[in-house]
Motif scaffolding. Structure first.
Motif, PDB file in Angstrom:
ATOM      1  N   ARG A 249     -12.247  -3.491  -2.655  1.00  0.00           N
ATOM      2  CA  ARG A 249     -11.224  -3.250  -3.653  1.00  0.00           C
ATOM      3  C   ARG A 249     -11.832  -3.477  -4.912  1.00  0.00           C
ATOM      4  N   ALA A 250     -12.851  -3.998  -5.227  1.00  0.00           N
ATOM      5  CA  ALA A 250     -13.192  -4.238  -6.232  1.00  0.00           C
ATOM      6  C   ALA A 250     -13.681  -3.594  -7.060  1.00  0.00           C
ATOM      7  N   ILE A 251     -13.512  -3.212  -8.726  1.00  0.00           N
ATOM      8  CA  ILE A 251     -14.108  -2.723  -9.797  1.00  0.00           C
ATOM      9  C   ILE A 251     -15.068  -1.919  -9.581  1.00  0.00           C
ATOM     10  N   GLY A 252     -14.934  -0.461  -9.726  1.00  0.00           N
ATOM     11  CA  GLY A 252     -16.681  -0.382  -9.153  1.00  0.00           C
ATOM     12  C   GLY A 252     -16.898   0.083  -7.740  1.00  0.00           C
ATOM     13  N   TYR A 253     -16.769  -1.187  -6.885  1.00  0.00           N
ATOM     14  CA  TYR A 253     -17.161  -0.347  -5.887  1.00  0.00           C
ATOM     15  C   TYR A 253     -16.267   0.344  -5.314  1.00  0.00           C
ATOM     16  N   ALA A 254     -14.876   0.266  -5.405  1.00  0.00           N
ATOM     17  CA  ALA A 254     -13.864   1.176  -4.611  1.00  0.00           C
ATOM     18  C   ALA A 254     -13.712   2.859  -5.157  1.00  0.00           C
ATOM     19  N   GLN A 255     -14.741   3.034  -6.257  1.00  0.00           N
ATOM     20  CA  GLN A 255     -14.234   4.143  -7.146  1.00  0.00           C
ATOM     21  C   GLN A 255     -15.542   4.908  -6.408  1.00  0.00           C
ATOM     22  N   ILE A 256     -17.273   4.075  -6.539  1.00  0.00           N
ATOM     23  CA  ILE A 256     -17.691   4.583  -5.875  1.00  0.00           C
ATOM     24  C   ILE A 256     -17.613   5.093  -4.700  1.00  0.00           C
ATOM     25  N   GLN A 257     -16.888   4.012  -3.813  1.00  0.00           N
ATOM     26  CA  GLN A 257     -16.695   4.374  -2.103  1.00  0.00           C
ATOM     27  C   GLN A 257     -16.506   6.120  -2.304  1.00  0.00           C
TER      28      GLN A 257
ATOM     29  N   ALA B 144       6.508 -11.280 -13.904  1.00  0.00           N
ATOM     30  CA  ALA B 144       6.127 -10.893 -15.289  1.00  0.00           C
ATOM     31  C   ALA B 144       4.540 -10.691 -15.717  1.00  0.00           C
ATOM     32  N   LYS B 145       4.138 -11.315 -14.700  1.00  0.00           N
ATOM     33  CA  LYS B 145       2.935 -12.050 -15.094  1.00  0.00           C
ATOM     34  C   LYS B 145       2.263 -11.622 -13.898  1.00  0.00           C
ATOM     35  N   ILE B 146       2.474 -10.731 -13.015  1.00  0.00           N
ATOM     36  CA  ILE B 146       1.788  -9.553 -12.085  1.00  0.00           C
ATOM     37  C   ILE B 146       1.938  -8.814 -12.695  1.00  0.00           C
ATOM     38  N   THR B 147       0.795  -7.222 -13.008  1.00  0.00           N
ATOM     39  CA  THR B 147       0.948  -6.294 -13.457  1.00  0.00           C
ATOM     40  C   THR B 147       1.364  -5.215 -12.204  1.00  0.00           C
ATOM     41  N   PRO B 148       2.224  -4.030 -11.579  1.00  0.00           N
ATOM     42  CA  PRO B 148       2.750  -3.236 -11.576  1.00  0.00           C
ATOM     43  C   PRO B 148       0.592  -2.951  -9.771  1.00  0.00           C
ATOM     44  N   ASN B 149      -0.140  -2.625 -11.513  1.00  0.00           N
ATOM     45  CA  ASN B 149      -0.849  -2.576 -10.235  1.00  0.00           C
ATOM     46  C   ASN B 149      -1.664  -2.846  -9.762  1.00  0.00           C
ATOM     47  N   ASP B 150      -1.764  -5.014 -10.032  1.00  0.00           N
ATOM     48  CA  ASP B 150      -2.175  -5.479  -9.330  1.00  0.00           C
ATOM     49  C   ASP B 150      -2.000  -5.701  -7.723  1.00  0.00           C
ATOM     50  N   SER B 151      -2.009  -5.028  -7.019  1.00  0.00           N
ATOM     51  CA  SER B 151      -2.012  -4.984  -5.282  1.00  0.00           C
ATOM     52  C   SER B 151      -1.945  -6.282  -5.175  1.00  0.00           C
ATOM     53  N   ARG B 152      -2.963  -7.020  -5.074  1.00  0.00           N
ATOM     54  CA  ARG B 152      -3.721  -7.709  -4.512  1.00  0.00           C
ATOM     55  C   ARG B 152      -2.523  -9.206  -4.314  1.00  0.00           C
ATOM     56  N   ARG B 153      -2.494  -9.090  -5.972  1.00  0.00           N
ATOM     57  CA  ARG B 153      -1.605 -10.684  -6.589  1.00  0.00           C
ATOM     58  C   ARG B 153      -0.075 -10.431  -5.889  1.00  0.00           C
ATOM     59  N   ILE B 154       0.220  -8.687  -5.995  1.00  0.00           N
ATOM     60  CA  ILE B 154       2.250  -8.650  -5.587  1.00  0.00           C
ATOM     61  C   ILE B 154       2.270  -8.956  -3.874  1.00  0.00           C
ATOM     62  N   VAL B 155       0.955  -9.142  -3.083  1.00  0.00           N
ATOM     63  CA  VAL B 155       1.085  -9.399  -1.804  1.00  0.00           C
ATOM     64  C   VAL B 155       1.490 -10.894  -1.333  1.00  0.00           C
ATOM     65  N   ARG B 156      -0.607 -11.378  -2.391  1.00  0.00           N
ATOM     66  CA  ARG B 156       0.544 -12.778  -2.535  1.00  0.00           C
ATOM     67  C   ARG B 156       1.220 -14.006  -2.969  1.00  0.00           C
ATOM     68  N   ALA B 157       2.006 -13.501  -4.211  1.00  0.00           N
ATOM     69  CA  ALA B 157       3.056 -13.495  -4.390  1.00  0.00           C
ATOM     70  C   ALA B 157       4.447 -13.430  -3.097  1.00  0.00           C
ATOM     71  N   LEU B 158       4.704 -12.312  -2.507  1.00  0.00           N
ATOM     72  CA  LEU B 158       5.201 -11.768  -1.431  1.00  0.00           C
ATOM     73  C   LEU B 158       5.166 -12.537  -0.560  1.00  0.00           C
TER      74      LEU B 158
ATOM     75  N   ASP C  85       0.711  -1.213   0.092  1.00  0.00           N
ATOM     76  CA  ASP C  85      -0.227   0.327   0.134  1.00  0.00           C
ATOM     77  C   ASP C  85       0.493   1.312   0.578  1.00  0.00           C
ATOM     78  N   ALA C  86       2.507   1.357   0.329  1.00  0.00           N
ATOM     79  CA  ALA C  86       3.301   2.382   0.550  1.00  0.00           C
ATOM     80  C   ALA C  86       3.473   2.255  -0.515  1.00  0.00           C
ATOM     81  N   ASP C  87       3.846   1.835  -1.586  1.00  0.00           N
ATOM     82  CA  ASP C  87       4.622   1.481  -2.489  1.00  0.00           C
ATOM     83  C   ASP C  87       4.569   0.097  -3.055  1.00  0.00           C
ATOM     84  N   ARG C  88       3.149  -0.086  -4.258  1.00  0.00           N
ATOM     85  CA  ARG C  88       3.324  -0.822  -5.045  1.00  0.00           C
ATOM     86  C   ARG C  88       4.360  -0.788  -5.580  1.00  0.00           C
ATOM     87  N   TRP C  89       4.707   0.206  -6.298  1.00  0.00           N
ATOM     88  CA  TRP C  89       5.764  -0.145  -7.510  1.00  0.00           C
ATOM     89  C   TRP C  89       7.234  -0.733  -6.844  1.00  0.00           C
TER      90      TRP C  89
END
Length: 310
Positions: free
Chosen positions: A237-245, A152-166, A133-137
């Motif tokens: 964090r679901a798409i749309g639900y986060a933006q509407i919040q 290579a299979k996880i984009t820098p914007n995919d915070s959830r999968r970055i967390v799980r991989a680490l 959350d502090a610096d996903r990049w």
């Protein structure tokens, strides 16, 4: 060939390609029941924004693993794996055909393939989440250093999968990429995929988001916030639900929330397509025209070819 000997069917593809309609048609033709593999449709009350079919539109066809979680709970692929396999066994025991449908690629594979999932550690997960959350990049660059194949299979914007991989790397001492084995099914399975020309898909997504807004998506989110949506790490964090919040909090206006939702959904659709295109087993159906009957005929032809071994 008896129903028990016929392959399980999966229907995959990006959002807005027509998966739900095809699943219903095949279930009617084949005497099937549907197992949901869309991780956001697990959540009770997240209906409009996940394009969840109302019960009245399910044609009296049994649907499994929909509305199984509260919005404060976290979806768990390991738990889902057992639930899905139990559902497949139960459907077969009653002489029906299991049809899995949804765009969450890992959940599809968890149900049908030989896969093992490491557990989780709440303290490790919480620490890594705060770091991402502090610096996903920065955390994505770290993932590139320790597991280039996973990065290579996880984009820098995919915070959830970055967390799980680490988290998996820290807990197991093995690369996260090693947790995704080759494509090996646990039982005979036919994988169908729906594809739509990108420009057309983008138009469909924009129209769908606009329609969801008109159907009361904002009010749905407002109601879910009263039920603890903001406390849920996955659902919130679901798409749309986060933006509407963000819109309801006054951080952005309605037009910006809708536009950002459309953009994020298009980006998600590209990631879905990339994930599924890696699977060489998928039989692809071009659904660009939106002709549901034609798609059904093509799918039934593919199923017949598989059943006869041609």
């Amino acid at each position: 060939m008896s129903t028990a000997d016929q392959p399980t069917i999966t229907i995959a593809g990006a959002t807005a390609t027509g998966k739900s309609n095809l699943a219903l048609n095949l279930a009617e033709h084949l005497g099937g029941e549907i197992i949901n593999t869309d991780s956001m449709q697990f959540y009770r009350g997240m209906d409009i924004g996940t394009a969840k079919l109302p019960v009245s539109q399910r044609r009296r066809i049994a649907h499994h693993l929909i509305d199984i979680l509260d919005v404060r709970e976290e979806a768990n692929v390991q738990t889902f794996q057992q639930q899905a396999r139990d559902a497949i066994a139960d459907i077969r025991a009653r002489g029906k055909r299991p049809i899995l449908v949804g765009g969450s690629g890992l959940y599809v594979r968890a149900a049908t393939d030989q896969m093992e999932f490491p557990g989780t550690d709440p303290e490790v997960r919480a620490r890594i989440e705060s770091e991402v959350d502090a610096d996903r990049w920065d955390r994505h660059r770290h993932l590139q250093e320790i597991d280039p194949a996973a990065a290579a299979k996880i984009t820098p914007n995919d915070s959830r999968r970055i967390v799980r991989a680490l988290e998996v790397i820290e807990l197991t001492g093995r690369p996260f990429s090693a947790q995704l084995p080759d494509y090996q099914a646990i039982e005979p399975t036919l994988h169908l995929g729906l594809s739509v020309e990108r420009a057309i898909l983008h138009e469909r997504i924009a129209a769908r988001v606009e329609l969801m807004w008109e159907q009361g998506w904002v009010e749905e989110v407002r109601s879910l916030l009263e039920r603890g949506l903001a406390e849920g790490r996955t659902a919130s964090r679901a798409i749309g639900y986060a933006q509407i919040q963000q819109y309801l909090a006054g951080d952005i206006d309605a037009a910006a929330a809708q536009e950002q939702t459309t953009i994020r959904t298009r980006q998600f659709a590209r990631r879905q397509d990339t994930w599924f295109r890696r699977d060489p087993r998928i039989v692809w159906i071009d659904a660009t025209t939106g002709d549901h009957e034609a798609n059904t005929t093509l799918a039934l032809d593919a199923i017949t070819d598989t059943s006869t071994g041609s």
